[in-house]
Design an enzyme around this catalytic site. Structure first.
Site, short mmCIF file in Angstrom:
data_model
loop_
_atom_site.label_atom_id
_atom_site.label_comp_id
_atom_site.label_asym_id
_atom_site.label_seq_id
_atom_site.Cartn_x
_atom_site.Cartn_y
_atom_site.Cartn_z
N GLY A 86 12.13 41.92 10.98
CA GLY A 86 11.04 40.95 10.97
C GLY A 86 10.79 40.31 12.32
O GLY A 86 10.24 39.22 12.38
N GLY A 87 11.20 40.96 13.38
CA GLY A 87 10.83 40.49 14.71
C GLY A 87 11.85 39.59 15.38
O GLY A 87 11.67 39.22 16.54
N ARG A 128 12.64 44.18 -1.51
CA ARG A 128 12.31 43.06 -2.40
C ARG A 128 10.83 43.13 -2.75
O ARG A 128 10.09 43.92 -2.18
CB ARG A 128 12.55 41.74 -1.64
CG ARG A 128 11.68 41.65 -0.39
CD ARG A 128 11.68 40.30 0.29
NE ARG A 128 10.66 40.25 1.31
CZ ARG A 128 10.78 40.66 2.58
NH1 ARG A 128 11.94 41.19 2.99
NH2 ARG A 128 9.78 40.57 3.42
N LYS A 170 3.22 36.64 8.91
CA LYS A 170 1.94 37.19 8.48
C LYS A 170 1.01 36.06 8.06
O LYS A 170 1.45 35.09 7.44
CB LYS A 170 2.17 38.15 7.30
CG LYS A 170 2.94 39.40 7.71
CD LYS A 170 3.38 40.23 6.52
CE LYS A 170 4.24 41.39 7.01
NZ LYS A 170 5.03 41.98 5.92
N HIS A 212 0.38 47.25 12.00
CA HIS A 212 1.48 47.17 11.03
C HIS A 212 0.91 47.56 9.67
O HIS A 212 0.07 46.85 9.12
CB HIS A 212 2.03 45.74 11.00
CG HIS A 212 3.04 45.48 9.92
ND1 HIS A 212 4.29 44.97 10.18
CD2 HIS A 212 2.99 45.66 8.58
CE1 HIS A 212 4.96 44.86 9.04
NE2 HIS A 212 4.19 45.26 8.06
N VAL A 247 5.72 38.72 -0.37
CA VAL A 247 4.72 37.67 -0.52
C VAL A 247 3.35 38.30 -0.82
O VAL A 247 2.63 37.84 -1.70
CB VAL A 247 4.63 36.83 0.78
CG1 VAL A 247 3.49 35.82 0.70
CG2 VAL A 247 5.95 36.13 1.08
N LYS A 276 11.18 53.38 21.70
CA LYS A 276 10.00 53.42 22.57
C LYS A 276 9.12 52.24 22.16
O LYS A 276 8.89 52.02 20.97
CB LYS A 276 9.26 54.74 22.35
CG LYS A 276 8.01 54.88 23.17
CD LYS A 276 8.33 55.45 24.52
CE LYS A 276 7.14 55.39 25.47
NZ LYS A 276 7.59 55.59 26.87
N TYR A 277 8.65 51.46 23.14
CA TYR A 277 7.77 50.34 22.81
C TYR A 277 6.34 50.84 22.66
O TYR A 277 5.76 51.41 23.60
CB TYR A 277 7.85 49.25 23.89
CG TYR A 277 6.95 48.08 23.59
CD1 TYR A 277 7.20 47.26 22.49
CD2 TYR A 277 5.85 47.79 24.39
CE1 TYR A 277 6.38 46.19 22.19
CE2 TYR A 277 5.02 46.71 24.10
CZ TYR A 277 5.29 45.92 22.99
OH TYR A 277 4.48 44.86 22.70
N ASN A 290 11.81 46.91 3.40
CA ASN A 290 12.13 45.65 2.74
C ASN A 290 12.46 45.93 1.28
O ASN A 290 11.68 46.57 0.58
CB ASN A 290 10.95 44.69 2.82
CG ASN A 290 10.59 44.39 4.26
OD1 ASN A 290 11.46 44.24 5.11
ND2 ASN A 290 9.30 44.36 4.55
C1 MV4 Z 1 7.74 47.18 17.60
C2 MV4 Z 1 6.58 47.01 18.35
C3 MV4 Z 1 6.25 47.99 19.25
N1 MV4 Z 1 7.05 49.06 19.41
N2 MV4 Z 1 8.50 48.28 17.80
C4 MV4 Z 1 7.61 42.97 15.34
C5 MV4 Z 1 8.12 42.64 14.00
C6 MV4 Z 1 9.18 43.62 13.71
N3 MV4 Z 1 9.09 44.03 12.34
C7 MV4 Z 1 8.93 44.74 14.65
N4 MV4 Z 1 7.91 44.34 15.55
C8 MV4 Z 1 7.41 45.17 16.49
N5 MV4 Z 1 8.14 46.29 16.70
C9 MV4 Z 1 8.15 49.18 18.68
N6 MV4 Z 1 8.92 50.25 18.85
C10 MV4 Z 1 5.81 45.86 18.13
C11 MV4 Z 1 6.23 44.94 17.21
C12 MV4 Z 1 5.38 43.78 17.03
C13 MV4 Z 1 4.68 43.57 15.86
C14 MV4 Z 1 4.79 44.42 14.77
C15 MV4 Z 1 4.10 44.20 13.62
C16 MV4 Z 1 3.27 43.08 13.53
C17 MV4 Z 1 3.15 42.20 14.57
C18 MV4 Z 1 3.85 42.43 15.75
C19 MV4 Z 1 3.71 41.54 16.82
C20 MV4 Z 1 4.41 41.78 17.97
C21 MV4 Z 1 5.25 42.88 18.08
#
Ligand code: MV4
Length: 442
Positions: A160-161, A288, A233, A204, A291, A197-198, A286
């Site tokens: 969840g970040g 569960r 969210k 999402h 929401v 990898k970013y 997840n």
């Molecule tokens: C990432 C990403 C980019 N690349 N992973 C944020 C919440 C967590 N569940 C994982 N997240 C992210 N993972 C990779 N490899 C960008 C995010 C992300 C994000 C993801 C979903 C919804 C909002 C977000 C906001 C910032 C970063």
């Protein structure tokens, strides 16, 4: 059934139980004595002082409450103990049916690096990165180089970040790796991290799944949850404006394959990231009810809470055609002030008027005179609207928000109204970075 939760989800579960002819036991903290879940359950037991640790997270008191009321089962809702494997285990050994997956599934998916490996083995596409945890800095350098910058460091016990770090070049790696591990240790008692990898500006998209005791798993299509602020969210919708029926089928099939491989039981959500080229990758699961489940209920015409209780009771799942006939959107109405960086705004609701009309649903535990306690999350209501197109949904949502009157506290309603009038939001073309750039204040 004992409901080990509070707020709107406790009410939601009570409603499902009433329709199924199941008697309910509410539990409540001293701060929730006047909450509607206490009023609408068949019985209610006070389990302690306001602090969650002393009440909704207090396992011995919950089990004792189940025993004195002769409950057969426990529904954990979301948050609190819903993804706590040891709680699920203790329910089992105490002769209580936990409405959720097996404790082993919770453990497996709770370890995010292990969950990725499990999904990868099942043939689900995962975000390229380290295979499992990165245990020392020498590995870190090699793996980051192989994956290619930018990378993101994530805590395996996180999710969840929480505890994430983006690394754009090798010079930043050592500091980021050590800080991330240290923060993970402090936050989760587990310093292990993994690399990915970013992906820049992903969407999402999550798939709702359900498994039964016979190894069947079905999916109910996707929810697009790209509208988030600091990993909270704010708006969820289905179907996603970013995917085609073919992609839905492919993502759904991948989610089902992954869940089947662990003989998943109950309601679950498989989170994917969608990159710019529309490739999808498993991120987390997840274990569960979430929401935002009503969005799926509205587009699919299925009561997911009733279904999760039925599969827990041993019913067999029927086939599902995940072809959404409607558009649905949910706005989370929180007791927060969007004009002041979404700071919490607990307190007494002085007046409360609900919107209504065709295609409008409000899931809430609030009423005029109710006091939002400062101890828990700030969700006051979920406003869910459905129509036959995304344009109609956004328009209806705006007018419905306009009708929703909550006085006495600040809420996120004005923020949502502004969002519904934003051109980019209305276009449906946005990503997870959108809200950071979206200015509520002029
Ligand atoms: C990432 C990403 C980019 N690349 N992973 C944020 C919440 C967590 N569940 C994982 N997240 C992210 N993972 C990779 N490899 C960008 C995010 C992300 C994000 C993801 C979903 C919804 C909002 C977000 C906001 C910032 C970063």
């Amino acid at each position: 059934m004992l409901i080990a939760n509070r707020g709107e989800i406790a009410l939601r579960i009570i409603r499902a139980c009433r329709e199924l002819g199941i008697k309910t036991v509410a539990v409540y903290s001293e701060a929730d004595r006047y909450s509607l879940h206490v009023r609408f359950a068949d019985e209610a037991v006070c389990i302690g002082p306001p602090q969650s640790k002393e009440s909704y997270l207090n396992v011995p008191r919950l089990i004792a409450a189940a025993e004195v009321t002769n409950a057969d089962s426990i529904h954990p809702g979301y948050g609190f103990l819903s993804e706590n494997a040891s709680f699920a285990e203790i329910c089992g050994t105490s002769g209580l049916t936990f409405i959720g997956p097996k404790p082993e599934s919770i453990t497996a998916m709770g370890d995010k690096a292990f969950a990725k490996e499990t999904m990868k083995k099942a043939g689900v596409p995962v975000i390229p990165g380290s295979d499992g945890i990165v245990s020392d800095f020498n590995d870190a350098k090699r793996i980051a180089g192989d994956v290619g910058y930018p990378i993101i460091i994530k805590a395996t016990a996180g999710g969840g970040g929480r505890g994430m770090r983006i690394v754009r070049e090798q010079s930043e790696l050592e500091n980021a790796y050590r800080t991330a591990s240290h923060e993970a240790e402090k936050a989760f008692g587990n310093s292990s991290v993994y690399f990915e990898k970013y992906l820049e500006e992903p969407r999402h998209i999550e798939i709702q799944v359900m498994g039964d005791r016979f190894g069947n798993v079905v999916h109910f299509g996707e929810r697009d949850c790209s509208i988030q602020r600091r990993h909270q969210k704010l708006v969820e919708e289905s179907p996603s404006p970013a995917i085609t029926p073919e992609m839905r089928e492919a993502m759904g099939a991948a989610a089902v394959k992954g869940a089947k491989s662990v003989r998943y039981l109950g309601a679950g959500t498989i989170e994917f990231l969608l990159d710019k080229n529309k490739n999808f990758y498993f991120m987390e699961m997840n274990t569960r009810i979430q929401v935002e489940h009503p969005v799926t209920e509205e587009v699919m015409g299925t009561d997911l809470v009733k279904l999760q209780i039925e599969v827990a009771a041993g019913e067999r799942l029927k086939k599902v055609k995940a072809k959404p006939e409607w558009y649905a959107m949910e706005c989370r109405i929180n007791a927060e002030d969007p004009a002041f960086d979404f700071r919490p705004s607990p307190g007494k609701i002085v007046s409360f008027h609900l919107p209504g009309g065709f295609g409008v649903r409000v899931d809430t535990h609030a009423y005029a005179g109710y006091e939002i306690p400062p101890y828990y999350d700030s969700l006051v209501a979920k406003l869910i609207v459905k129509a036959k197109s995304r344009e109609e949904v956004v328009e209806k949502m705006y007018h419905t928000l306009d009708e929703f009157i909550i006085e006495g506290i600040q809420t996120t309603i004005p923020f949502h109204k502004k969002l519904m009038r934003n051109e980019q939001f209305r276009s449906g073309i946005f990503d997870t970075k959108f809200i950071e750039q979206f200015k509520f204040k002029d």
